[in-house]
Structure formats: structure tokens, C-alpha cells
Design a protein around this motif. Sequence first.
Motif, PDB file in Angstrom:
ATOM      1  N   GLY A  94      15.638  12.911   6.370  1.00  0.00           N
ATOM      2  CA  GLY A  94      14.717  12.876   7.495  1.00  0.00           C
ATOM      3  C   GLY A  94      13.626  11.830   7.313  1.00  0.00           C
ATOM      4  O   GLY A  94      12.948  11.472   8.281  1.00  0.00           O
ATOM      5  N   LYS A  95      13.458  11.341   6.091  1.00  0.00           N
ATOM      6  CA  LYS A  95      12.456  10.311   5.815  1.00  0.00           C
ATOM      7  C   LYS A  95      12.942   9.424   4.681  1.00  0.00           C
ATOM      8  O   LYS A  95      13.582   9.902   3.728  1.00  0.00           O
ATOM      9  CB  LYS A  95      11.117  10.938   5.443  1.00  0.00           C
ATOM     10  CG  LYS A  95      10.020   9.919   5.140  1.00  0.00           C
ATOM     11  CD  LYS A  95       8.751  10.566   4.607  1.00  0.00           C
ATOM     12  CE  LYS A  95       7.986  11.273   5.700  1.00  0.00           C
ATOM     13  NZ  LYS A  95       6.666  11.750   5.221  1.00  0.00           N
ATOM     14  N   LEU A  96      12.638   8.132   4.791  1.00  0.00           N
ATOM     15  CA  LEU A  96      12.973   7.151   3.752  1.00  0.00           C
ATOM     16  C   LEU A  96      11.671   6.483   3.315  1.00  0.00           C
ATOM     17  O   LEU A  96      10.966   5.887   4.128  1.00  0.00           O
ATOM     18  CB  LEU A  96      13.956   6.116   4.291  1.00  0.00           C
ATOM     19  CG  LEU A  96      14.345   4.960   3.360  1.00  0.00           C
ATOM     20  CD1 LEU A  96      14.922   5.475   2.051  1.00  0.00           C
ATOM     21  CD2 LEU A  96      15.345   4.038   4.062  1.00  0.00           C
ATOM     22  N   ILE A  97      11.351   6.616   2.045  1.00  0.00           N
ATOM     23  CA  ILE A  97      10.092   6.092   1.509  1.00  0.00           C
ATOM     24  C   ILE A  97      10.378   4.892   0.619  1.00  0.00           C
ATOM     25  O   ILE A  97      11.219   4.972  -0.294  1.00  0.00           O
ATOM     26  CB  ILE A  97       9.350   7.169   0.701  1.00  0.00           C
ATOM     27  CG1 ILE A  97       9.129   8.415   1.565  1.00  0.00           C
ATOM     28  CG2 ILE A  97       8.016   6.647   0.185  1.00  0.00           C
ATOM     29  CD1 ILE A  97       8.590   9.601   0.793  1.00  0.00           C
ATOM     30  N   PHE A  98       9.688   3.785   0.877  1.00  0.00           N
ATOM     31  CA  PHE A  98       9.789   2.592   0.039  1.00  0.00           C
ATOM     32  C   PHE A  98       8.483   2.441  -0.749  1.00  0.00           C
ATOM     33  O   PHE A  98       7.390   2.593  -0.193  1.00  0.00           O
ATOM     34  CB  PHE A  98      10.006   1.335   0.898  1.00  0.00           C
ATOM     35  CG  PHE A  98      11.351   1.279   1.562  1.00  0.00           C
ATOM     36  CD1 PHE A  98      12.465   0.845   0.860  1.00  0.00           C
ATOM     37  CD2 PHE A  98      11.498   1.653   2.888  1.00  0.00           C
ATOM     38  CE1 PHE A  98      13.707   0.786   1.466  1.00  0.00           C
ATOM     39  CE2 PHE A  98      12.739   1.596   3.516  1.00  0.00           C
ATOM     40  CZ  PHE A  98      13.848   1.164   2.793  1.00  0.00           C
ATOM     41  N   TYR A  99       8.625   2.119  -2.049  1.00  0.00           N
ATOM     42  CA  TYR A  99       7.464   1.904  -2.909  1.00  0.00           C
ATOM     43  C   TYR A  99       7.366   0.410  -3.219  1.00  0.00           C
ATOM     44  O   TYR A  99       8.366  -0.235  -3.539  1.00  0.00           O
ATOM     45  CB  TYR A  99       7.607   2.692  -4.212  1.00  0.00           C
ATOM     46  CG  TYR A  99       7.773   4.181  -4.001  1.00  0.00           C
ATOM     47  CD1 TYR A  99       6.672   5.016  -3.888  1.00  0.00           C
ATOM     48  CD2 TYR A  99       9.043   4.754  -3.892  1.00  0.00           C
ATOM     49  CE1 TYR A  99       6.827   6.387  -3.693  1.00  0.00           C
ATOM     50  CE2 TYR A  99       9.208   6.112  -3.687  1.00  0.00           C
ATOM     51  CZ  TYR A  99       8.096   6.924  -3.586  1.00  0.00           C
ATOM     52  OH  TYR A  99       8.257   8.272  -3.383  1.00  0.00           O
ATOM     53  N   PHE A 100       6.155  -0.134  -3.140  1.00  0.00           N
ATOM     54  CA  PHE A 100       5.982  -1.561  -3.405  1.00  0.00           C
ATOM     55  C   PHE A 100       4.644  -1.818  -4.071  1.00  0.00           C
ATOM     56  O   PHE A 100       3.723  -0.978  -4.036  1.00  0.00           O
ATOM     57  CB  PHE A 100       6.073  -2.366  -2.099  1.00  0.00           C
ATOM     58  CG  PHE A 100       4.881  -2.195  -1.183  1.00  0.00           C
ATOM     59  CD1 PHE A 100       3.819  -3.097  -1.219  1.00  0.00           C
ATOM     60  CD2 PHE A 100       4.820  -1.142  -0.282  1.00  0.00           C
ATOM     61  CE1 PHE A 100       2.717  -2.930  -0.384  1.00  0.00           C
ATOM     62  CE2 PHE A 100       3.733  -0.981   0.559  1.00  0.00           C
ATOM     63  CZ  PHE A 100       2.673  -1.875   0.512  1.00  0.00           C
ATOM     64  N   THR A 101       4.533  -2.981  -4.694  1.00  0.00           N
ATOM     65  CA  THR A 101       3.267  -3.442  -5.275  1.00  0.00           C
ATOM     66  C   THR A 101       2.852  -4.725  -4.574  1.00  0.00           C
ATOM     67  O   THR A 101       3.692  -5.491  -4.098  1.00  0.00           O
ATOM     68  CB  THR A 101       3.393  -3.704  -6.788  1.00  0.00           C
ATOM     69  OG1 THR A 101       4.399  -4.712  -7.007  1.00  0.00           O
ATOM     70  CG2 THR A 101       3.767  -2.438  -7.536  1.00  0.00           C
TER      71      THR A 101
END
Length: 293
Positions: free
Chosen positions: A127-134
Motif C-alpha cells: 500500500g506504500k513504497l518508501i524510498f530512502y535517500f541522502t
Amino acid sequence: MNEADDRNLGGAIVSEKRVVGVRFKHAGKVYYFDPAETNPKPGETVVVETVRGTEAAEVVVGCRLMPESGLSQPLRPVLRQATPDDIEHLAENRRKEQEAIRTCEAKVAEHKLDMQLVGADYTFDRGKLIFYFTSEGRVDFRQLVRDLSATFKTRIELRQIGVRDEAKMLGGIGSCGRELCCCTFLSEFQPVSIRMAKRQDLSLNPAKISGLCGRLMCCLRYEADHYPDATKPTAAHAGQAVVGGAGLAGEAEVGGGAGEAEVGGGAGEAEDKPEELTEVEVTGPVPVEEDRV
């Protein structure tokens, strides 16, 4: 087993709740849930309800009673113990996450954004897609979110993280030759200061006391609290090796008179009067000729 229990401890009634502890990531923080009608064992996978939606987690603390005062209320429930189909669905999510990272990297390059993608997480129900970035600064990724939402047909969240969290997610080998502490057993980051390195007489060369993340190594904290007591001058006992103010090495002998102490046994015995023994440092066995390197 009762869902809750009241115990009388020292005259005070403590209300307890049956809970189970889970982790969503390896070496991640432990969260407590209401096991409801389930009885999962450590190492098993469960499906739970979270603020992010339905997610799968590994049980690390089996069912037990804990004081309600130490729990975040209200406890969310364990929906079920994972079935073989759930495990297969979870593995499929991991594969889709890798594909999502490659797609997102292409979109970032297309929009010419100054950000480095670190990882991606699907919730269990996708239901949700989370992307992590710097990134070194703020990034306007509104158009990127629109493109990603149209591509993956789900809710998209882009979350900026720090360099320590980046190291925890990517992993690596530290200067000690072991896998990074943060991705093996440290569930939470604790503050680390340069004062901890000074207290332990370590080199203040940044290259020697910094981790892969570029910040001070987490392990500087492990023994920092022990050093103030360990480095205090200690009164010598009879038979212990000591170093006097003049650098004389030998054994301490306690005389019968009040305040009498004698350093003897070293090459060319020397006797110090009480007023001259201003500080005695207990060092254990002392070589006659110490290394000068």
C-alpha cells in the motif's frame, strides 16, 4: 493465558500486559505488539498492523508480561503468524524493492536531482513504497513523487536520512575488521563526542576515530563511562607494584606507623617518606625498563 495481569509489588499494584517484541529490520529497534490469540516464538515471522499499514516482522521477544507503564498505548495487534504464502509474498516484495530502486535512480537522473538513493521499502500489502535517500541540502522532489506514483500505482514516500542511517542500511567493514556495529547489533544510535576519545587517550586524528559514515565511531562510547573511575589514583596495597613520583618501580610495603609507606625491591632500593609519596598509581607488574616507543 490472561491478556492482562495485576501484581502486588512492594505494596504497589502494577498492571501488566501480555506482549510480544518484534523487529522490522535486522538490528532494528524492538517494537511491542499485542499477540492477541497468537503465541509466536522468537525467530518466527508475524504480520502486524502499524501506522504505515500492514507489515511483516520477525519475533525477537516471545510472549511475556510487561508493566503497562513502559508500553506505548494503545498496543496494536498481531494479525497472524506468517503462513507459507505470506513468506513467499514477503520475498516477492524484496525483489520488487530492488526493481523499484533501479527505476527510481533512472527517474532521479532524468529530473537531474542532487540526491543519492540508499534503499526502498514496500509495506507488506504494497500500500506504500518508501524510498530512502541522502542529500547535502533540501531537494524539491514533488515532480519525482508524481512520476513514481504514476509508475508504481501506490502511495510514494521519499525520506531523507543521515549518513549514520545510510551506513546502517548499506553495511560495511570497520577499521577493526568486523562488520559495522550499527548493522549487526546496535538498535539505536547514541550521542558520541570527541571528549570520549580524549578521556581514553586515543589519537584525535579524524581518520582513526571516524567510521565509514564519516562521524565519530559508535564504539568510542562503549568504555567511556568506565574511564573516570578506572583512571583515578588508587591507594596501593602491600605487595602491589607501584610507580612513585620519581619514577621508581617496586613493591609497596605498609609499615606499622600511621601513614608509613615504603617503595622497595627495585634496582637500587630507595625509601620515600610519607610526605614525598604525594600520589601512588597502581599499575600491576611493572618492567624495570619500559618501552620508549
